[in-house]
Design an enzyme around this catalytic site. Structure first.
Site, PDB file in Angstrom:
ATOM      1  N   HIS A  49       0.821  -1.207   0.000  1.00 36.36           N
ATOM      2  CA  HIS A  49       0.000   0.000   0.000  1.00 36.36           C
ATOM      3  C   HIS A  49       0.860   1.263   0.000  1.00 36.36           C
ATOM      4  O   HIS A  49       2.046   1.244   0.357  1.00 36.36           O
ATOM      5  CB  HIS A  49      -0.929   0.008   1.225  1.00 36.36           C
ATOM      6  CG  HIS A  49      -0.185   0.139   2.528  1.00 36.36           C
ATOM      7  ND1 HIS A  49       0.298   1.350   3.002  1.00 36.36           N
ATOM      8  CD2 HIS A  49       0.165  -0.792   3.437  1.00 36.36           C
ATOM      9  CE1 HIS A  49       0.909   1.154   4.154  1.00 36.36           C
ATOM     10  NE2 HIS A  49       0.852  -0.133   4.441  1.00 36.36           N
TER      11      HIS A  49
ATOM     12  N   GLU B 111      -2.594  -6.653   7.917  1.00 31.04           N
ATOM     13  CA  GLU B 111      -1.226  -6.632   8.427  1.00 31.04           C
ATOM     14  C   GLU B 111      -1.131  -7.406   9.746  1.00 31.04           C
ATOM     15  O   GLU B 111      -2.148  -7.647  10.430  1.00 31.04           O
ATOM     16  CB  GLU B 111      -0.780  -5.180   8.621  1.00 31.04           C
ATOM     17  CG  GLU B 111       0.608  -4.973   9.224  1.00 31.04           C
ATOM     18  CD  GLU B 111       1.736  -5.552   8.380  1.00 31.04           C
ATOM     19  OE1 GLU B 111       1.731  -6.790   8.166  1.00 31.04           O
ATOM     20  OE2 GLU B 111       2.614  -4.799   7.957  1.00 31.04           O
TER      21      GLU B 111
END
Length: 215
Positions: free
Chosen positions: A11, A85
């Protein structure tokens, strides 16, 4: 059987990345201006391909990075929280430099082969790999020659790719990443093979940020 082409993208930058603060699974930060530019650059790069599926984690920074790709190909996002994550537990939101010594202790345990050792209050590499690998393989099976985009997170990418590439979790630090970087690998249902890793030449020099521990 046709191999699936898989783009694994980290990202774009958030203010947590910018200021060296750890953001794991429990921090849902948006992209900052640099991160938005990185996302646009990723979208431009992938516009030369025929994308069949876009997969993101359940976190905003992942989904915002995928938006330029989504708009180009007019595809719905496949949102999978098991691709979030790592949970950094007690380290969440902390400046990396303030917990550097504790992180090094945790990393030494991992490098010694203790993959079940968790970050205090958080997850272990094996916990993360188990949930994320299971989700990824379900989304990729069976291989049909598609081109699939995964927009993920730094530590998660290290955990997945180190195992998929045969390096082992004790060598996850060898998987380099920057915000907005692209990894291209192929999948035939049995093995993952790299085409290139940590590609950043689609980014302008001002959009290339240094290494960060956090996702």
């Amino acid at each position: 059987m046709d191999r699936t082409r898989l783009f694994v993208i980290r990202h774009g930058e958030t203010d947590y990345n910018l200021h060296g603060r750890l953001q794991g699974r429990s921090i849902d930060a948006p992209l900052n201006l640099t991160g938005q530019k990185q996302a646009e650059a990723v979208g431009r790069y992938l516009s030369d391909y025929k994308i069949d599926k876009i997969v993101t984690s359940g976190l905003l920074r992942s989904q915002q990075t995928a938006e330029p790709i989504q708009k180009k190909f007019k595809l719905d996002l496949c949102i999978e929280p098991d691709l979030d994550e790592m949970d950094f537990g007690n380290f969440e939101g902390q400046e990396y430099r303030s917990v550097r010594d504790q992180i090094k202790e945790v990393q030494m345990r991992w490098q010694s082969g203790d993959f079940d050792y968790p970050i205090p209050g958080g997850e272990s590499p094996m916990q993360v790999f188990t949930r994320a690998n299971r989700a990824a393989r379900k989304l990729l099976a069976p291989p049909q020659g598609e081109t699939v985009v995964f927009v993920l997170h730094g530590r998660l990418i290290r955990i997945l790719l180190s195992n998929w590439m045969g390096l082992g979790l004790n060598n996850m630090q060898k998987i380099e990443h920057t915000n907005g970087s692209i990894n291209q690998i192929t999948w035939d249902g049995a093995s993952f093979d790299p085409v290139y890793l940590n590609k950043i030449d689609h980014l302008d020099e001002s959009e290339i940020v240094g290494y960060s521990y956090n996702g």
